[in-house]
Design a protein around this motif. Structure first.
Motif, short mmCIF file in Angstrom:
data_model
loop_
_atom_site.label_atom_id
_atom_site.label_comp_id
_atom_site.label_asym_id
_atom_site.label_seq_id
_atom_site.Cartn_x
_atom_site.Cartn_y
_atom_site.Cartn_z
N GLY A 12 8.09 2.55 7.92
CA GLY A 12 7.03 3.51 8.20
C GLY A 12 6.49 4.16 6.94
N LEU A 13 7.36 4.42 5.96
CA LEU A 13 6.92 5.01 4.69
C LEU A 13 5.94 4.09 3.97
N MET A 14 6.27 2.80 3.91
CA MET A 14 5.39 1.85 3.24
C MET A 14 4.02 1.77 3.94
N LEU A 15 4.04 1.70 5.26
CA LEU A 15 2.78 1.59 5.99
C LEU A 15 1.97 2.89 5.90
N SER A 16 2.66 4.03 5.92
CA SER A 16 1.98 5.31 5.79
C SER A 16 1.30 5.43 4.43
N GLY A 17 2.03 5.02 3.37
CA GLY A 17 1.44 5.04 2.04
C GLY A 17 0.19 4.18 1.95
N TYR A 18 0.26 3.04 2.60
CA TYR A 18 -0.92 2.14 2.62
C TYR A 18 -2.08 2.78 3.37
N LEU A 60 0.85 -2.26 1.05
CA LEU A 60 0.80 -3.25 2.12
C LEU A 60 1.75 -4.40 1.82
N VAL A 61 1.80 -4.82 0.56
CA VAL A 61 2.72 -5.89 0.16
C VAL A 61 4.16 -5.44 0.38
N ALA A 62 4.46 -4.19 0.01
CA ALA A 62 5.82 -3.66 0.20
C ALA A 62 6.16 -3.58 1.69
N PHE A 63 5.18 -3.17 2.51
CA PHE A 63 5.40 -3.11 3.96
C PHE A 63 5.75 -4.49 4.51
N VAL A 64 4.98 -5.50 4.12
CA VAL A 64 5.24 -6.86 4.60
C VAL A 64 6.61 -7.34 4.12
N GLY A 65 6.99 -6.99 2.89
CA GLY A 65 8.30 -7.36 2.38
C GLY A 65 9.44 -6.77 3.20
#
Length: 334
Positions: A12-18, A60-65
């Protein structure tokens, strides 16, 4: 707290940042022709994005990872089920990125007008696409017993889903306006400030309309969903007050909170599920079922403990180094 919850929070943190950082990119692109009415002001608008434009997509890349590593079953079902919508979304993203990069190199007036349209298209399509994804997840997807699903037009054009998409477009447009009013100088900043108020009011109305249509959603925790929707409206109201009083940084901070709230809205209102069927009594995919085994998640924790702070530190450093406002005399790669 279980290791699955830790990784759900990190996801959620990665997607929120995106949503926050790429969100003002998309908002700025949508407003591009409104705040930039000649070659000079359009260059300033592109220059406002310059130092952050590609770094924002790292989230977004981090979220997918994290999705691939920690939630492999969700990755398989989610990406396969949303495939047509995600392809359109990514096409808009790629076209918009390329158009912003290449617009300054277009010498022909006709080519320039085409790339101006592509810049707007590249902001509108991802903004609408992500809003539709949020709406679909909250509305529920047509899950089969084996956990797979395929979207049809009836799901995508559902009134709640379409309303969620339009709400996200208006929200990110308002977010882009507060960003430009803080980041740019001169006519661009003034036009962005003039646009911020009607966009914020429109976003509030759209979010409230979406909430009224929310009785048909498949959320498992409706009280939490309504509470978070209320926080989103409060953040937009706060941005409206800040925009009227003049503290541009406060308005941008408020729209940043509003832009990230769809992510906890999905995760918190669906928990313990991460995908829910729109059919009453239909199957659902829980967080525990979607996650990798506990041993794998624990093994991946050191990687997350290193990579995620580095991503955050790089973003903070980028903002600090390029914190100055952009004007007609500011050098810009774009």
């Amino acid at each position: 707290m279980s290791v699955q919850i830790v990784w759900l929070v990190l996801l959620g943190l990665m997607l929120s940042g995106y949503f926050v950082l790429a969100g003002y990119d998309y908002g700025t692109q949508m407003l591009y022709s409104l705040v930039g009415r000649d070659a000079s002001t359009r260059r300033v608008t592109r220059g406002a994005l310059g130092p952050f434009f590609f770094g924002n997509e790292v989230w977004l890349v981090a979220f997918v990872g994290v999705l691939f590593g920690a939630f492999p079953l969700l990755e398989g079902e989610l990406l396969a089920g949303l495939y047509p919508l995600l392809i359109l979304l990514l096409a808009g993203l790629v076209v918009g990125k390329a158009a912003v990069q290449l617009r300054g190199r277009m010498e022909s007036p006709s080519a320039g007008r085409l790339f101006d349209l592509l810049i707007v298209f590249g902001g509108l399509v991802p903004a609408m696409g992500w809003g539709l994804v949020v709406g679909l997840l909250l509305r529920g997807v047509p899950l089969r017993d084996d956990g797979t699903f395929t979207l049809g037009w009836s799901e995508v054009l559902d009134p709640f889903v379409v309303s969620a998409g339009l709400s996200n477009v208006l929200l990110l447009a308002a977010h882009g306006a507060t960003f430009l009013s803080m980041r740019a100088r001169g006519e661009v900043a003034q036009r962005a400030r003039n646009l911020a108020r009607p966009l914020l009011i429109s976003a509030i109305v759209a979010v409230l309309a979406t909430a009224l249509l929310g009785g048909r959603t498949a959320v498992t925790r409706p009280v939490i969903a309504l509470a978070l929707a209320g926080v989103l409206v409060a953040a937009l109201l706060g941005a409206l007050v800040a925009a009227a009083l003049g503290p541009r940084g406060s308005a941008f901070a408020a729209t940043s909170v509003a832009a990230l709230l769809p992510v906890p809205l999905i995760f918190a209102s669906l928990y313990p599920f991460i995908l829910v069927s729109h059919a009453d009594g239909g199957p659902g995919l829980t967080v525990a079922e979607a996650a990798a085994d506990s041993g794998t998640l624990r093994m991946l924790l050191p990687v997350g403990a290193v990579v995620i702070p580095v991503v955050i530190a790089c973003q903070v450093m980028s903002w600090w180094l390029f914190r100055g406002r952009v004007g007609h005399q500011t050098p810009s790669y774009f």
